[in-house]
Design an enzyme around this catalytic site. Sequence first.
Site, short mmCIF file in Angstrom:
data_model
loop_
_atom_site.label_atom_id
_atom_site.label_comp_id
_atom_site.label_asym_id
_atom_site.label_seq_id
_atom_site.Cartn_x
_atom_site.Cartn_y
_atom_site.Cartn_z
CG ASP A 8 -1.74 1.19 1.41
OD1 ASP A 8 -2.37 1.61 0.44
OD2 ASP A 8 -1.74 1.74 2.53
CG ASP A 10 -1.79 7.64 0.46
OD1 ASP A 10 -1.87 8.86 0.55
OD2 ASP A 10 -1.71 7.05 -0.64
#
Length: 215
Positions: A8, A10
């Site tokens: 991922d 953020d």
Amino acid sequence: MFQTVIFDLDGTLLDTMPDLMDAGNHVCQQRGWPQRSIESYRIMVGIGMRNLLQELAPAGAQDPALDDAIAEYLAYYGKHNADKTLPYPGIPALLSTLQEKGIRMAICSNKSDEFSKKLAEHYFPGVFQVVRGRIDGFPGKPDPSGVKLVMEALDAERSTTLYVGDSSIDIETARNSGIASCGVSWGFRGRQELEEAGAEHIVDTAVELLALILS
């Protein structure tokens, strides 16, 4: 030992929260909408930009100003997405070591594809073999479609692929994709959410994450 790691973006690799909050609150300020605290943004971020703006708009998805607000958000964030954003401690060293070890690395994010690619190249030039963000008309996480496309591009095997993220959405994405999951406690959501989501592994530092990947 994992041969492929999908991250991922953020809350996992980059602390983008200050710039995301500034962009959201800029839109709110311009439109007379209530501005939100950083704790509110921690809950809202990760579900995609349009969903974030729906949360900010007083009338939600039915707000007549929503499309204009989205355009304003994109314009502001496009100019300010690297003002305050920084990699989390130990992340650059982690990625460098994984590169040296020949580990295949990719990003699969609910952030827009444009900004995902822009930030990945700005902060981690040449590190990731595939960067895939949210594309209009294509399901985002926790739908496994994006991760599966990334794995196909990398010729990755499910048994040796790890998905790393900071939220329950990331853990569910890994589960839906049939691959191992690792939650990072330093992100936007915290350890409790990761535990409740059933993360197979949870790490508190980049050093612990490196040890897990190479074990």
